[in-house]
Design a protein around this motif. Structure first.
Motif, PDB file in Angstrom:
ATOM      1  N   GLY A   1     -65.553 -52.189  23.339  1.00 18.30           N
ATOM      2  CA  GLY A   1     -66.054 -50.773  23.197  1.00 18.30           C
ATOM      3  C   GLY A   1     -65.723 -49.489  24.008  1.00 18.30           C
ATOM      4  N   GLN A   2     -64.635 -49.921  24.894  1.00 21.01           N
ATOM      5  CA  GLN A   2     -63.717 -48.650  25.698  1.00 21.01           C
ATOM      6  C   GLN A   2     -63.010 -48.142  24.673  1.00 21.01           C
ATOM      7  N   GLU A   3     -63.017 -46.748  24.811  1.00 14.98           N
ATOM      8  CA  GLU A   3     -61.991 -45.871  24.135  1.00 14.98           C
ATOM      9  C   GLU A   3     -60.676 -45.668  24.842  1.00 14.98           C
ATOM     10  N   ILE A   4     -59.542 -45.683  24.047  1.00 16.02           N
ATOM     11  CA  ILE A   4     -58.434 -45.811  24.663  1.00 16.02           C
ATOM     12  C   ILE A   4     -57.815 -44.538  24.115  1.00 16.02           C
ATOM     13  N   SER A   5     -57.239 -43.643  24.475  1.00 15.94           N
ATOM     14  CA  SER A   5     -56.752 -42.380  24.151  1.00 15.94           C
ATOM     15  C   SER A   5     -55.052 -42.342  24.218  1.00 15.94           C
ATOM     16  N   ASN A   6     -54.214 -42.471  23.386  1.00 17.74           N
ATOM     17  CA  ASN A   6     -52.800 -42.234  23.607  1.00 17.74           C
ATOM     18  C   ASN A   6     -52.287 -40.906  23.148  1.00 17.74           C
ATOM     19  N   ASP A   7     -52.924 -40.174  24.263  1.00 16.24           N
ATOM     20  CA  ASP A   7     -52.067 -38.816  24.158  1.00 16.24           C
ATOM     21  C   ASP A   7     -51.514 -38.349  25.702  1.00 16.24           C
ATOM     22  N   GLN A   8     -51.291 -39.630  26.156  1.00 11.45           N
ATOM     23  CA  GLN A   8     -50.711 -39.367  27.743  1.00 11.45           C
ATOM     24  C   GLN A   8     -49.034 -39.223  27.702  1.00 11.45           C
ATOM     25  N   LYS A   9     -48.340 -39.330  26.418  1.00  4.33           N
ATOM     26  CA  LYS A   9     -46.888 -39.217  26.213  1.00  4.33           C
ATOM     27  C   LYS A   9     -46.306 -40.034  27.290  1.00  4.33           C
ATOM     28  N   LEU A  10     -46.862 -41.406  27.736  1.00  6.32           N
ATOM     29  CA  LEU A  10     -46.459 -42.267  28.480  1.00  6.32           C
ATOM     30  C   LEU A  10     -45.184 -42.744  28.077  1.00  6.32           C
ATOM     31  N   TYR A  11     -45.089 -43.114  26.508  1.00 11.41           N
ATOM     32  CA  TYR A  11     -43.873 -43.852  26.043  1.00 11.41           C
ATOM     33  C   TYR A  11     -43.088 -42.839  24.961  1.00 11.41           C
ATOM     34  N   GLY A  12     -43.133 -41.411  25.586  1.00  8.16           N
ATOM     35  CA  GLY A  12     -42.284 -40.604  24.448  1.00  8.16           C
ATOM     36  C   GLY A  12     -43.022 -40.187  23.279  1.00  8.16           C
ATOM     37  N   ASP A  13     -42.575 -39.711  22.457  1.00  6.86           N
ATOM     38  CA  ASP A  13     -42.863 -39.148  21.120  1.00  6.86           C
ATOM     39  C   ASP A  13     -42.767 -39.891  19.726  1.00  6.86           C
ATOM     40  N   GLY A  14     -42.397 -41.226  19.857  1.00 10.11           N
ATOM     41  CA  GLY A  14     -42.093 -41.998  18.747  1.00 10.11           C
ATOM     42  C   GLY A  14     -40.719 -41.766  18.312  1.00 10.11           C
ATOM     43  N   HIS A  15     -39.817 -41.257  18.713  1.00  9.48           N
ATOM     44  CA  HIS A  15     -38.591 -40.842  18.176  1.00  9.48           C
ATOM     45  C   HIS A  15     -37.402 -41.333  19.324  1.00  9.48           C
ATOM     46  N   ALA A  16     -37.637 -42.580  19.972  1.00 10.16           N
ATOM     47  CA  ALA A  16     -36.549 -43.095  20.855  1.00 10.16           C
ATOM     48  C   ALA A  16     -35.605 -43.589  20.220  1.00 10.16           C
ATOM     49  N   ALA A  17     -35.662 -44.110  19.086  1.00 10.50           N
ATOM     50  CA  ALA A  17     -34.520 -44.731  18.198  1.00 10.50           C
ATOM     51  C   ALA A  17     -33.310 -43.698  17.788  1.00 10.50           C
ATOM     52  N   GLY A  18     -33.897 -42.613  17.531  1.00 13.94           N
ATOM     53  CA  GLY A  18     -32.923 -41.487  17.087  1.00 13.94           C
ATOM     54  C   GLY A  18     -32.286 -40.923  18.325  1.00 13.94           C
ATOM     55  N   ARG A  19     -32.738 -40.823  19.271  1.00 15.85           N
ATOM     56  CA  ARG A  19     -32.142 -40.595  20.743  1.00 15.85           C
ATOM     57  C   ARG A  19     -30.924 -41.632  20.965  1.00 15.85           C
ATOM     58  N   ILE A  20     -31.318 -42.800  20.971  1.00 11.76           N
ATOM     59  CA  ILE A  20     -30.549 -44.005  21.229  1.00 11.76           C
ATOM     60  C   ILE A  20     -29.259 -44.077  20.301  1.00 11.76           C
ATOM     61  N   ALA A  21     -29.435 -43.912  19.021  1.00 14.14           N
ATOM     62  CA  ALA A  21     -28.230 -43.504  17.908  1.00 14.14           C
ATOM     63  C   ALA A  21     -27.495 -42.612  18.449  1.00 14.14           C
ATOM     64  N   GLU A  22     -28.116 -41.369  18.523  1.00 14.55           N
ATOM     65  CA  GLU A  22     -27.434 -40.368  18.824  1.00 14.55           C
ATOM     66  C   GLU A  22     -26.352 -40.369  19.942  1.00 14.55           C
ATOM     67  N   ILE A  23     -26.752 -40.897  21.182  1.00 14.68           N
ATOM     68  CA  ILE A  23     -26.281 -41.179  22.245  1.00 14.68           C
ATOM     69  C   ILE A  23     -25.064 -42.330  22.144  1.00 14.68           C
ATOM     70  N   LEU A  24     -25.258 -43.337  21.224  1.00 16.24           N
ATOM     71  CA  LEU A  24     -24.318 -44.454  21.130  1.00 16.24           C
ATOM     72  C   LEU A  24     -23.140 -43.539  20.068  1.00 16.24           C
ATOM     73  N   GLY A  25     -23.644 -42.825  19.123  1.00 19.39           N
ATOM     74  CA  GLY A  25     -22.789 -42.309  18.256  1.00 19.39           C
ATOM     75  C   GLY A  25     -21.847 -41.336  18.795  1.00 19.39           C
ATOM     76  N   SER A  26     -22.165 -40.640  19.984  1.00 21.85           N
ATOM     77  CA  SER A  26     -21.243 -39.724  20.734  1.00 21.85           C
ATOM     78  C   SER A  26     -20.321 -40.228  21.755  1.00 21.85           C
ATOM     79  N   ARG A  27     -20.510 -41.590  22.049  1.00 23.06           N
ATOM     80  CA  ARG A  27     -19.584 -42.384  22.931  1.00 23.06           C
ATOM     81  C   ARG A  27     -18.485 -43.119  22.252  1.00 23.06           C
ATOM     82  N   ARG A  28     -17.549 -43.333  23.127  1.00 22.20           N
ATOM     83  CA  ARG A  28     -16.313 -44.245  22.634  1.00 22.20           C
ATOM     84  C   ARG A  28     -16.076 -45.248  23.751  1.00 22.20           C
ATOM     85  N   ASN A  29     -15.179 -45.958  24.064  1.00 26.36           N
ATOM     86  CA  ASN A  29     -15.076 -47.002  25.183  1.00 26.36           C
ATOM     87  C   ASN A  29     -15.295 -46.173  26.429  1.00 26.36           C
ATOM     88  N   ASP A  30     -15.984 -46.799  27.251  1.00 20.93           N
ATOM     89  CA  ASP A  30     -16.183 -46.357  28.478  1.00 20.93           C
ATOM     90  C   ASP A  30     -14.910 -46.725  29.582  1.00 20.93           C
TER      91      ASP A  30
END
Length: 360
Positions: A331-360
């Motif tokens: 019965g405990q209520e849990i509120s997912n409004d803390q933004k503990l894990y971002g906004d649900g668009h992590a994959a887009g950021r990963i793809a953008e960073i990977l796409g902007s890189r070449r061999n290190d």
């Protein structure tokens, strides 16, 4: 220079994470991705169904390596992955999480001087008895691009001397599992089981070796779930390792046992349950994403921020504590409004960073 990435997955949670990153990579259009499945999870319900459900292309390469000890499995993977890297010549290797597949991929790449990017970098349970903890630490040390899911994970890396700079790039991108919950929730459907599922239930899972291979812990967890099942129904998707351990120990389990589910079925169970009891890392977060209290059948967790906001409680394998805490958290209520894990668009950021890189 090209931008060709070899993605290495091997276990159920990695298929889910890789699926949303794969979608983002395709949308971004700057990276060519090769998908390698080590075979670590080989049961059809633990592997094949996830590719089918999530619309992820079948792996380009399947090593079909499973079974054996941690050392045996990791060693066989390391040898086979090295051969693939020599043949495919990717510009980067992308790894996920903390499995034997993760570590084998990182080791094979670094020995061939291929840069490594790690999704879920910086997670720490601070329990080095867990093989996953060793895999995390070593993979982070090897990687040169580190995608962290939380600010706490970034701080963990900093405490180990890993900071954003010339040699290491650390990005707090958010958690890709929150992306998955956002992207796939509307497609959730109930598992295909005989009979009717109860309207009110607890969702339980446990599969970690610390619980299945220790007869006292196994007996305690099974006894606790049996007691709770007498008060509120417990639905238990039974992992193959757990099923074998229960049978070997001759234990009776009175919960509503079902076969391991696909991700879309698990989403439905998360949406409709009253509470989650698990030793899984991923389900601790997914409980939070769906506003459900979690009781974790472990002594430690890599998702400690959930303890901080009282969304999760560690109960170990103590029968009475498991029962008492489950009763108190219903019965405990849990509120997912803390933004503990971002906004649900992590994959887009990963793809953008990977796409902007070449061999290190």
């Amino acid at each position: 220079m090209g931008n060709r990435i070899l993605t290495i997955v091997g276990a159920r949670p990695q298929f889910i994470k890789a699926s949303v990153v794969n979608l983002a990579i395709k949308k971004d259009g700057k990276v060519e991705e090769i998908l390698l499945h080590t075979g670590q999870h080989y049961d059809a319900n633990m592997s094949d169904i996830f590719f089918k459900d999530l619309g992820v292309p079948e792996p380009d390469i399947n090593l079909e390596i499973h079974g054996g000890s941690h050392g045996q499995m990791t060693g066989r993977m390391l040898e086979k992955i090295e051969g693939v890297l020599i043949t495919e010549k990717p510009d980067r290797v992308l790894i996920y999480g903390d499995t034997n597949s993760t570590l084998a991929g990182a080791l094979a790449a670094v020995k061939l001087h291929i840069p490594v990017a790690h999704v879920e970098a910086g997670l720490r349970s601070f329990d080095r008895r867990m093989p996953e903890e060793i895999n995390r630490i070593l993979s982070d040390q090897i990687s040169n691009v580190l995608f962290s899911p939380t600010l706490k994970a970034v701080k963990n890396l900093e405490s180990e001397g890993i900071r954003h700079g010339k040699d290491k790039q650390v990005y707090n991108v958010g958690d890709v599992m929150q992306d998955a919950a956002r992207v796939y929730s509307a497609q959730a459907h109930p598992p295909d089981v005989s009979g009717t599922l109860p309207a009110d239930f607890i969702l339980a899972t446990f599969h970690r070796a610390e619980n299945t291979d220790d007869i006292d812990r196994l007996n305690s967890i099974v006894s606790a779930l049996n007691r709770i099942h007498g008060e509120i129904k417990v639905i238990l998707p039974l992992h193959p390792r757990t099923r074998a351990a229960i049978a070997k120990a001759g234990l009776e389990i009175r919960a509503h046992v079902i076969e391991p589910t696909g991700y879309l079925e698990m989403l439905w169970l998360l949406q409709h349950c009253s509470l989650v009891a698990t030793d899984s890392g991923g389900l601790q977060k997914e409980s939070y994403f769906h506003g459900k209290p979690c009781v974790t059948l472990r002594q430690s967790t890599e998702w400690s921020e959930l303890l901080d906001v009282n969304a999760n409680v560690l109960v170990g394998a103590d029968e009475n504590r498991i029962v008492d805490v489950i009763r108190s958290r219903l019965g405990q209520e849990i509120s997912n409004d803390q933004k503990l894990y971002g906004d649900g668009h992590a994959a887009g950021r990963i793809a953008e960073i990977l796409g902007s890189r070449r061999n290190d």
